[in-house]
Design a protein around this motif. Structure first.
Motif, mmCIF file in Angstrom:
data_model
loop_
_atom_site.group_PDB
_atom_site.id
_atom_site.type_symbol
_atom_site.label_atom_id
_atom_site.label_comp_id
_atom_site.label_asym_id
_atom_site.label_seq_id
_atom_site.Cartn_x
_atom_site.Cartn_y
_atom_site.Cartn_z
ATOM 1 N N ALA A 140 22.539 13.130 48.424
ATOM 2 C CA ALA A 140 23.645 12.894 47.499
ATOM 3 C C ALA A 140 25.026 13.129 48.112
ATOM 4 O O ALA A 140 25.954 12.357 47.849
ATOM 5 N N VAL A 141 25.191 14.175 48.905
ATOM 6 C CA VAL A 141 26.529 14.518 49.398
ATOM 7 C C VAL A 141 27.149 13.402 50.243
ATOM 8 O O VAL A 141 28.295 13.020 50.002
ATOM 9 N N PRO A 142 26.434 12.819 51.217
ATOM 10 C CA PRO A 142 27.064 11.733 51.962
ATOM 11 C C PRO A 142 27.365 10.516 51.079
ATOM 12 O O PRO A 142 28.383 9.842 51.275
ATOM 13 N N MET A 143 26.505 10.258 50.099
ATOM 14 C CA MET A 143 26.761 9.143 49.182
ATOM 15 C C MET A 143 28.018 9.400 48.362
ATOM 16 O O MET A 143 28.880 8.525 48.229
ATOM 17 N N LEU A 144 28.130 10.617 47.817
ATOM 18 C CA LEU A 144 29.310 10.962 47.022
ATOM 19 C C LEU A 144 30.585 10.885 47.864
ATOM 20 O O LEU A 144 31.608 10.372 47.406
ATOM 21 N N ARG A 188 20.601 16.050 40.625
ATOM 22 C CA ARG A 188 20.030 14.839 41.223
ATOM 23 C C ARG A 188 20.085 13.725 40.179
ATOM 24 O O ARG A 188 20.234 14.000 38.989
ATOM 25 N N PRO A 189 19.957 12.466 40.620
ATOM 26 C CA PRO A 189 19.934 11.363 39.658
ATOM 27 C C PRO A 189 18.804 11.540 38.643
ATOM 28 O O PRO A 189 17.767 12.125 38.952
ATOM 29 N N GLU A 222 21.062 4.540 41.654
ATOM 30 C CA GLU A 222 21.186 5.295 40.401
ATOM 31 C C GLU A 222 22.391 6.234 40.410
ATOM 32 O O GLU A 222 23.087 6.359 39.406
ATOM 33 N N ILE A 223 22.665 6.871 41.521
ATOM 34 C CA ILE A 223 23.799 7.792 41.576
ATOM 35 C C ILE A 223 25.112 7.045 41.316
ATOM 36 O O ILE A 223 25.988 7.537 40.612
ATOM 37 N N GLN A 224 25.222 5.826 41.832
ATOM 38 C CA GLN A 224 26.429 5.040 41.592
ATOM 39 C C GLN A 224 26.573 4.705 40.108
ATOM 40 O O GLN A 224 27.659 4.839 39.539
#
Length: 184
Positions: free
Chosen positions: A79-83, A137-138, A173-175
């Motif tokens: 998640a952190v690199p995606m965020l 998490r998502p 999903e996180i997006q």
């Protein structure tokens, strides 16, 4: 710290675990080594999708995205690199990394069911007011985690299934979740 400072600290932990008490425990050190690889892969491969890029481009007021994390955290490796890459799409968004296990212990204000689950993203406006909180998490991944835990699965099996989930989802999903939170 900035995301770049976080990466430097992460690398220092890997190169000098003797300077970081938590990482003198070989289990934590091995998790961290694996997470460095996972994070590097997402930094190379993950790009926010077009819909998210268009949405994030509409944010015209300054925001601070505070990510509470630790290098040993498996979910954070995804998640952190995606965020960080999502936030980088808009110059109005700054990223501040806070370590869960270090002062000022911001995590104490953002517990998940009474626990210090990470990563947690706190999105604040320019006045420091919380606009949204996301994590750890998502939802699809969290549902899988809770289902496997309820079934009494071994932790190593749960970790493997969670890893597969992230690899299959590729940040979709996180997006959607961050966009939905900010769209309110």
């Amino acid at each position: 710290m900035t995301f770049e400072n976080y990466l430097q600290q992460f690398e220092d932990i890997l190169n000098h675990p003797e300077n970081h008490p938590t990482y003198q425990d070989d289990e934590y050190y091995q998790y961290t080594k694996m997470n460095w690889t996972r994070m590097g892969r997402w930094l190379k491969r993950f790009e926010p999708n077009e819909a998210f890029q268009q949405f994030i481009g509409t944010i015209s007021e300054p925001q601070q995205w505070i990510i509470i994390t630790e290098p040993w955290c498996g979910d954070a490796a995804h998640a952190v690199p995606m965020l960080a890459k999502m936030a980088a799409q808009n110059p109005n968004i700054t990223v501040d990394i806070q370590l869960r296990d270090s002062a000022p212990f911001l995590i104490d204000s953002y517990l998940t069911n009474g626990g210090k689950s990470i990563p947690i993203l706190v999105i604040r406006n320019q006045d420091g007011a919380d606009l949204a909180v996301w994590g750890p998490r998502p939802k699809g991944c969290q549902d899988l985690f809770l289902s496997l835990k309820e079934q009494g699965k071994d932790f190593s099996d749960i970790k493997e299934e969670i890893q597969k989930w992230y690899n299959t989802d590729k940040g979709t999903e996180i997006q959607k979740e961050i966009q939905a939170l900010l769209h309110k």
